[in-house]
Design a protein around this motif. Structure first.
Motif, PDB file in Angstrom:
ATOM      1  N   ASP A 211      36.798  38.051  38.453  1.00  0.00           N
ATOM      2  CA  ASP A 211      37.957  37.092  37.842  1.00  0.00           C
ATOM      3  C   ASP A 211      39.211  37.232  38.495  1.00  0.00           C
ATOM      4  OD1 ASP A 211      37.926  35.579  34.315  1.00  0.00           O
ATOM      5  OD2 ASP A 211      38.913  34.804  36.261  1.00  0.00           O
ATOM      6  N   LYS A 247      42.123  37.077  26.607  1.00  0.00           N
ATOM      7  CA  LYS A 247      42.700  36.663  28.169  1.00  0.00           C
ATOM      8  C   LYS A 247      44.030  36.471  27.579  1.00  0.00           C
ATOM      9  CE  LYS A 247      38.917  33.743  28.803  1.00  0.00           C
ATOM     10  NZ  LYS A 247      38.050  32.904  29.627  1.00  0.00           N
ATOM     11  N   ILE A 253      44.647  28.783  26.477  1.00  0.00           N
ATOM     12  CA  ILE A 253      44.141  28.716  27.516  1.00  0.00           C
ATOM     13  C   ILE A 253      43.450  27.258  28.288  1.00  0.00           C
ATOM     14  CG2 ILE A 253      43.149  30.397  27.385  1.00  0.00           C
ATOM     15  CD1 ILE A 253      41.138  30.128  25.852  1.00  0.00           C
ATOM     16  N   GLN A 257      39.175  28.067  31.762  1.00  0.00           N
ATOM     17  CA  GLN A 257      38.373  29.394  31.257  1.00  0.00           C
ATOM     18  C   GLN A 257      37.937  29.085  30.379  1.00  0.00           C
ATOM     19  OE1 GLN A 257      41.655  28.987  31.221  1.00  0.00           O
ATOM     20  NE2 GLN A 257      41.127  29.271  33.586  1.00  0.00           N
ATOM     21  N   THR A 260      33.779  28.659  31.922  1.00  0.00           N
ATOM     22  CA  THR A 260      33.483  29.680  32.788  1.00  0.00           C
ATOM     23  C   THR A 260      32.557  30.519  31.026  1.00  0.00           C
ATOM     24  OG1 THR A 260      35.507  30.397  33.687  1.00  0.00           O
ATOM     25  CG2 THR A 260      34.414  32.263  33.405  1.00  0.00           C
ATOM     26  N   SER A 278      42.753  34.910  22.620  1.00  0.00           N
ATOM     27  CA  SER A 278      44.045  34.514  23.154  1.00  0.00           C
ATOM     28  C   SER A 278      45.657  34.597  22.655  1.00  0.00           C
ATOM     29  CB  SER A 278      43.572  32.860  24.164  1.00  0.00           C
ATOM     30  OG  SER A 278      44.467  32.533  23.891  1.00  0.00           O
TER      31      SER A 278
END
Length: 339
Positions: A211, A247, A253, A257, A260, A278
């Motif tokens: 990543d 995250k 985000i 993301q 994924t 996040s």
């Protein structure tokens, strides 16, 4: 505080009044004094704390945190006695051990149902709120004594309170966002998750990823159905495992993301749930993508930001169940799911 917890607290107040207590809200102007009610029963002054748990089974670590805090704060407030009212059911041996350890009185759902039976409408409200089956609940009259008959005086010195949640929240707020601190962030998230869910998850399998450095790897954990939330994931969403992603982005985000993360959720692998941690939450388009994943593929992705993490840390510290907050997030998400 959730609506169910607030309703339970108010209902407990009415049940106490119906059983001879003079009850007043603790704290002035919403100030947290560590317990919910100042109360009097005869000449006795009580500090009373109320805890609503979605899970009916007693969770020892949460009860210990709540009892420690109540005893300590009750002593500071000058109360003679302390009472912890809980919506779960306490085994007799556990109750005796706790009352001996903390010198406070424990009132569980069986006691409450017994007290509420003196006012039929209160009993109906309590059964409805607890979603309890009256035929499956033990009769409190079979207990040797009512809780107040064996109550103890608070000791002179209170037990130490849990402050780890506050410390972890302070550390999270102080940590800089962005690529330069991704390693420190994932290490902090590891400690936060292990504090919040020590008995709920097993395995803690690290899965290395390719990543951009902001979320180099995630966790895959096996669910232990110890509370209603984890049982919901296991039995209703058919997810034996849960994926955690960290995250550490400076902003919210984005769709990429979420896309994924969705690829790591596998229906045939019994891995259909992700909790994405996040710093600042997610953009509107990313949230729409999580809705689509649930609607079209039955994959649940909950996005939890710094504020919600700190809320759960403080809940755990106060002896409340942080998985109840996750249940509310899942409930809100599913209720608002568009067609």
């Amino acid at each position: 505080m959730s609506s169910s917890a607030f309703q339970f607290e108010q209902l407990v107040s009415r049940i106490l009044r119906a059983n001879g207590f003079e009850v007043h809200e603790a704290g002035i102007g919403g100030r947290d004094v560590g317990f919910d009610f100042n109360a009097k029963l005869g000449n006795e002054v009580w500090a009373i704390e109320v805890k609503f748990y979605r899970t009916a089974r007693a969770q020892v670590s949460l009860l210990e945190s709540a009892a420690s805090r109540l005893a300590s704060r009750g002593i500071i407030a000058g109360a003679w006695k302390g009472m912890l009212v809980v919506s779960c059911q306490l085994p007799p041996t556990l109750r005796l051990a706790f009352e001996d350890k903390f010198s406070i009185t424990f009132v569980d759902r069986v006691d409450l149902l017994n007290w509420a039976a003196r006012v039929p409408e209160l009993l109906d409200e309590l059964n409805s709120l607890l979603e309890s089956d009256p035929t499956a609940t033990p009769d409190a009259s079979a207990r040797p004594n009512e809780p107040t008959q064996t109550s103890k005086r608070l000791p002179e010195d209170g037990p130490p309170e849990d402050t780890k949640g506050t410390e972890l929240c302070r550390e999270l707020r102080a940590l800089k966002r962005g690529k330069t601190t991704w390693s420190a962030y994932e290490e902090l998230c590891d400690r936060i998750l292990r504090y919040l869910f020590p008995n709920d998850l097993h395995g803690w399998h690290r899965q290395k990823r390719t990543d951009d450095g902001l979320n180099r790897f995630d966790y895959v954990c096996r669910i232990r159905p110890t509370t209603d939330f984890w049982q919901f994931l296991l039995h209703h969403l058919d997810s034996r495992y849960v994926l955690f992603e960290f995250k550490n982005y400076t902003g919210k985000i984005k769709q990429g993301q979420i896309l994924t993360t969705e690829k790591y959720l596998l229906e045939r692998g019994l891995r259909r749930v992700a909790i994405v941690i996040s710093r600042a939450g997610a953009e509107a388009d990313a949230i729409k993508m999580t809705q689509g994943a649930m609607r079209e593929h039955g994959k649940l992705m909950l996005i939890v930001d710094d504020e919600q993490i700190c809320e759960m840390l403080h809940m755990k510290e106060r002896g409340e169940d942080p998985t109840d907050r996750l249940f509310e997030l899942a409930d809100d998400f599913l209720l608002a799911l568009p067609r």
